[in-house]
Scaffold this motif. Structure first.
Motif, short mmCIF file in Angstrom:
data_model
loop_
_atom_site.label_atom_id
_atom_site.label_comp_id
_atom_site.label_asym_id
_atom_site.label_seq_id
_atom_site.Cartn_x
_atom_site.Cartn_y
_atom_site.Cartn_z
N UNK A 125 -6.28 -0.38 4.08
CA UNK A 125 -6.64 -1.27 5.13
C UNK A 125 -6.97 -0.36 6.44
N UNK A 126 -6.39 0.46 6.83
CA UNK A 126 -6.75 1.24 7.85
C UNK A 126 -8.31 1.96 7.73
N UNK A 127 -8.54 2.40 6.49
CA UNK A 127 -9.97 3.09 6.48
C UNK A 127 -10.93 2.34 5.67
N UNK A 128 -10.74 1.50 5.18
CA UNK A 128 -11.70 0.71 4.05
C UNK A 128 -11.39 0.97 2.99
N UNK A 129 -11.88 -0.11 1.95
CA UNK A 129 -11.65 0.20 0.60
C UNK A 129 -12.74 0.86 -0.10
N UNK A 130 -12.48 1.42 -1.24
CA UNK A 130 -13.50 2.06 -2.11
C UNK A 130 -13.59 1.24 -3.58
N UNK A 131 -13.44 0.05 -3.40
CA UNK A 131 -13.28 -0.87 -4.77
C UNK A 131 -14.89 -1.11 -4.93
N UNK A 132 -15.23 -1.29 -6.29
CA UNK A 132 -16.65 -1.81 -6.52
C UNK A 132 -16.93 -3.16 -6.76
N UNK A 133 -15.57 -4.02 -6.34
CA UNK A 133 -15.61 -5.28 -6.77
C UNK A 133 -15.18 -6.19 -5.32
N UNK A 134 -15.84 -7.19 -4.91
CA UNK A 134 -15.74 -7.81 -3.91
C UNK A 134 -14.27 -8.62 -4.19
N UNK A 135 -13.42 -8.69 -3.03
CA UNK A 135 -12.25 -9.41 -3.08
C UNK A 135 -11.36 -8.93 -4.03
N UNK A 136 -11.28 -7.72 -4.13
CA UNK A 136 -10.29 -7.03 -5.00
C UNK A 136 -8.72 -7.30 -4.53
N UNK A 137 -7.64 -7.53 -5.23
CA UNK A 137 -6.50 -8.03 -4.82
C UNK A 137 -5.53 -6.72 -5.07
#
Length: 349
Positions: free
Chosen positions: A44-56
């Motif tokens: 939340x603070x630094x940003x996600x590193x996921x390759x999928x949008x809307x990763x839960x």
């Protein structure tokens, strides 16, 4: 289904996502409770590193099975379970040795690889399920995962060998409090808790810490207080749930010769350590990374009634309150311990 996901640094969304369907060997859970980890806060603070949008996100959760995929061997609809969120391969050298937390082929539920528990439903493979005893609450079941982190840290510090001895716990956040509960279960005689936040120390005292020390004082003063409380002997072990230069070095000076420092905090990549002191006192510093069998052990401990952990859940809110809850966890951490989302819980008026 309703779900919560981290869209970018500082941005959480609540909305609709497609209902997931379990593939062969997997089950679908209707989520009963899901707690927030510090790693979720970092995303939340630094940003996600996921390759999928809307990763839960959310890897600490419990639910009830409501659908079973083909070729599922033993699990039935209606069973209440919690989830080991690291999908280990089972065939590498580390897995064969029982160090599944070191598996180099791991994938993660509630993060990089698969959707997690901040939703109404989640699908997981059957081999990571653990049945929740009837006497264990939904919230305690969801927090069995972080409890296992605390238990593993205490095991790394000596575990049952600490019975009747002294343990210092640096940090009275959720992991420190879970470590305290593990220490109580093992019969640790003296539990000394340090933290910067007085309210968290008060909670630790109310739930089993024998001694509390405000951590804002100088290193010399903290060391003097620990020595005074231990009759100038020093502690047998320390669990460091903070991991900074000052906490690592203080922890060494808190210990008697041959003491163990179990480091479970991941706050800083590099620390400067007084190796002269470490060598001259034959201390052991060991890392503590997640857990292996401890999650199952935690369910048994909770079932026994020997300890309670539900007080660590604060705040407990509806999934729809997730956006403001993440903001509060970052901006007012002194007012929170372990946030827990309850899908279906009535939102605040």
């Amino acid at each position: 289904m309703k779900a919560l996901w981290i869209e970018s640094a500082g941005t959480v969304r609540y909305g609709e996502l497609p209902d997931p369907m379990p593939p062969a060997g997997w089950v679908r859970l209707k989520i009963l409770a899901a707690s927030v980890c510090g790693s979720d806060l970092n995303v939340y603070k630094f940003g996600r590193q996921y390759h999928v949008e809307k990763r839960v996100s959310g890897h600490e959760f419990a639910g009830v099975i409501d659908q079973v995929g083909d070729k599922t061997s033993k699990w039935k609809v209606g069973q209440r379970v919690c989830v080991y969120p690291q999908l280990y391969c089972g065939v590498c050298e580390d897995c064969k040795e029982g160090s599944i937390n070191m598996c180099g082929h791991r994938k993660f539920i509630g993060g990089r690889d698969y959707n997690g528990g901040f939703a109404e439903y989640a699908v997981v493979p059957e081999y990571v399920l653990m049945e929740v005893p009837e006497s264990v609450s939904d919230i305690e079941a969801a927090m069995a995962e972080p409890f296992a982190v605390g238990l593993h840290a205490v095991n790394q510090a000596g575990g049952p060998r600490l019975k009747g001895k002294t343990l210092v716990i640096y940090g009275a956040g959720p992991i420190g409090l879970f470590a305290m509960e593990a220490a109580k279960y093992y019969g640790v005689k003296q539990i000394i808790m340090l933290d910067m936040v007085e309210e968290k120390l008060k909670i630790a005292r109310e739930h089993g810490a024998t001694d509390i020390i405000p951590a804002a004082e100088s290193a010399e003063m903290l060391q003097e207080k620990v020595m005074e409380l231990t009759g100038q002997r020093g502690a047998d072990a320390v669990v460091d749930a903070v991991c900074l230069d000052v906490t690592i070095n203080n922890s060494m000076h808190f210990c008697r010769p041959h003491g163990i420092i179990s480091v479970v905090g991941l706050a800083k990549a590099n620390c400067t350590v007084d190796f002269r002191y470490l060598v001259s006192h034959e201390l052991t510093i060991t890392g503590s990374y997640t857990y292996t069998t401890e999650m199952q052990d935690c369910l048994k401990i909770l079932e026994s009634g020997a300890v309670k952990t539900e007080y660590i859940a604060n705040p407990v809110v509806s999934l729809q309150d997730g956006v403001e809850t993440f903001e509060k966890l970052v901006k007012k951490p002194e007012e929170c311990l372990k946030a827990v989302f309850i899908p279906g819980m009535a939102e605040k008026p």
